[in-house]
Design a protein around this motif. Sequence first.
Motif, PDB file in Angstrom:
ATOM      1  N   GLN B  65       4.592   2.654  -0.454  1.00 28.22           N
ATOM      2  CA  GLN B  65       3.364   3.083  -1.127  1.00 28.22           C
ATOM      3  C   GLN B  65       3.198   2.430  -2.494  1.00 28.22           C
ATOM      4  O   GLN B  65       2.090   2.087  -2.892  1.00 28.22           O
ATOM      5  CB  GLN B  65       3.351   4.602  -1.270  1.00 28.22           C
ATOM      6  N   GLN B  68       1.582  -0.781  -2.040  1.00 30.11           N
ATOM      7  CA  GLN B  68       0.126  -0.675  -1.821  1.00 30.11           C
ATOM      8  C   GLN B  68      -0.611  -0.440  -3.138  1.00 30.11           C
ATOM      9  O   GLN B  68      -1.692  -0.984  -3.360  1.00 30.11           O
ATOM     10  CB  GLN B  68      -0.198   0.465  -0.837  1.00 30.11           C
ATOM     11  N   LEU B 163      -4.172   6.286  -2.982  1.00 29.40           N
ATOM     12  CA  LEU B 163      -4.111   5.690  -1.652  1.00 29.40           C
ATOM     13  C   LEU B 163      -4.751   6.653  -0.667  1.00 29.40           C
ATOM     14  O   LEU B 163      -4.716   7.867  -0.873  1.00 29.40           O
ATOM     15  CB  LEU B 163      -2.658   5.443  -1.224  1.00 29.40           C
TER      16      LEU B 163
END
Lengths: 258, 305
Positions: B65, B68, B163
């Motif tokens: 994550q 990202q 996200l």
Amino acid sequence: MKILVCIKQVPDMESRFRPNGEKTWYDESDLAFRMNEYDEYAVEQAVQLKEQLGGEPEITVLSIGPERTVEAIKKALAMGGDRAVHIRDDRYYQKDPWQIASMIASYAKGEGFDLIFTGMQSQDRGSAQVGVIVAELLGVSCATTLVGFSYDGGTITVKRELEGGIKGVAKLKLPALVTCQLGLNTPRYPTLPNIMKAKKKEIASLTAAELTGEAELTATAAIYPPAKKGGGLVLEGEIGAQVDRLMGILKEKTAVLR
Amino acid sequence: MKALLIGEYRQGKLLDTTYELKAFADRLGADSVMLLVGSDSELPKYDGTLYLADAAKYGEYNPDQHKQLVLQAVEKENPDCIVFVHSSYGWDLAPRVAVALKAGQVSEIVALNEGAYEVNACNAKLRRTVTPKSGRCVLTIQAGAFTPSGEPQGTPQPERLELSGTASAIEFVGYEAAEQKGVDLSKAEVIVSAGRGVGKKDNVPVIAALASALGGELGASRPVVDAGWVDHSHQVGTTGQTVSPKLYVACGISGAIQHLAGMKKADFIVAINKDKDAPIGEIADVLVVADVMQFVPAFTAKCAR
């Protein structure tokens, strides 16, 4: 279960190093080579897992390098690897971590490895990139800098070494790649019977050209001994004289000897 | 030139190494923006845009994550380089970002050299100058190599990052505290440390005898602790204790950066090593070029007299 262990052969770090003629890497003459220390922990962890699972997993050892690399491969096989792949490449040192990792991933892609072990870095180049890049290229999960490892039913629990002696614990599902830190386990010495047995194990040979067409993303512009910062006093010569000189210096410069 | 700096946050605290990223960007002459997976209560003192993601939501170790999140900031800012500290957080995350961007990565930069980056090789016995060949690059800097010139100051302008999903292949379980320290080396006035050069476990008492003759404590380098010759509570370095004694005697220690980081603040450093080129010689006040097992007993006898 299929396990891959990636190892590198590196010079003994106690050696004296000097740049090669083209100033792109070190001169290999007069250097003694051995398995990268971090990779010994990777091999050991793979073999311990195989033992834990009653010998079921098959361990493939992979290494990239010139002819001499076979010696490191043989050691890994004598420690308990089952078979090996030697990617022959005399100019391996001109490839950057991206190219090296691309070669490994290109080989591993069709093989369906459940678990890949690598050292966290090599002792000579020390980029700490190759393992992670391989994982990303294969799309498997990855954790670095392991000082603890356990396996149970398709999940591994890893202990990562963080700064200041703290550890971070995480769980990953297979397939996964892990990079091993010093101290993860106690790498075994190959026994004579196992060294003999290893001689019969398969070492498949591939060439670098078969595996990658990737261009480099970083390049070594120069390599040279670091500039001496002047540093301190160097005492050479006979032990007795060295002892007397050091004693004098400590009496003069520190308060600990009077 | 624009740099995206990736700050560090652990156990609910902003890590000071974050400020070394800004010092590096300044040395590079680059404009910078920062990204931190952290919290509102621990904002870095930094004048500029701070992309902030909530560590309570995205975790402290959740590289899939965090990658990202970094890529989102890259998308918004289009930086020339993305800079991490070469730490357990940075060396884990940086290559993931580099692969996603197909950018070249230069690891553990120790200095700048006319637009190229200097890194160590072979235990700092050689140095390489590395140039990225990709348009955008990922960089990690050696902790301690680029220190801020003064107290950090400034107020960031936070921009939130989110996200859409929070699924991750890695489940972070938690932290394990450092082992209980049997020996507090931080208060010792004299430390005599054993390194791999002492040869074997049976030789460690020879080093301990010098420590005791000098009224000090026994220290050790990592390889010696990993080999089980000396207990971890004596380890000096990044993953052991940081010490600042009046006298530090390094016996058979080559001087890996992780060890130097733990003892370079000693007032006076003596190194005993048979290798005249060992990196420990760079920071030692006195380098005795000798076999440790010959020199140390002779010196101990002299001290005891």
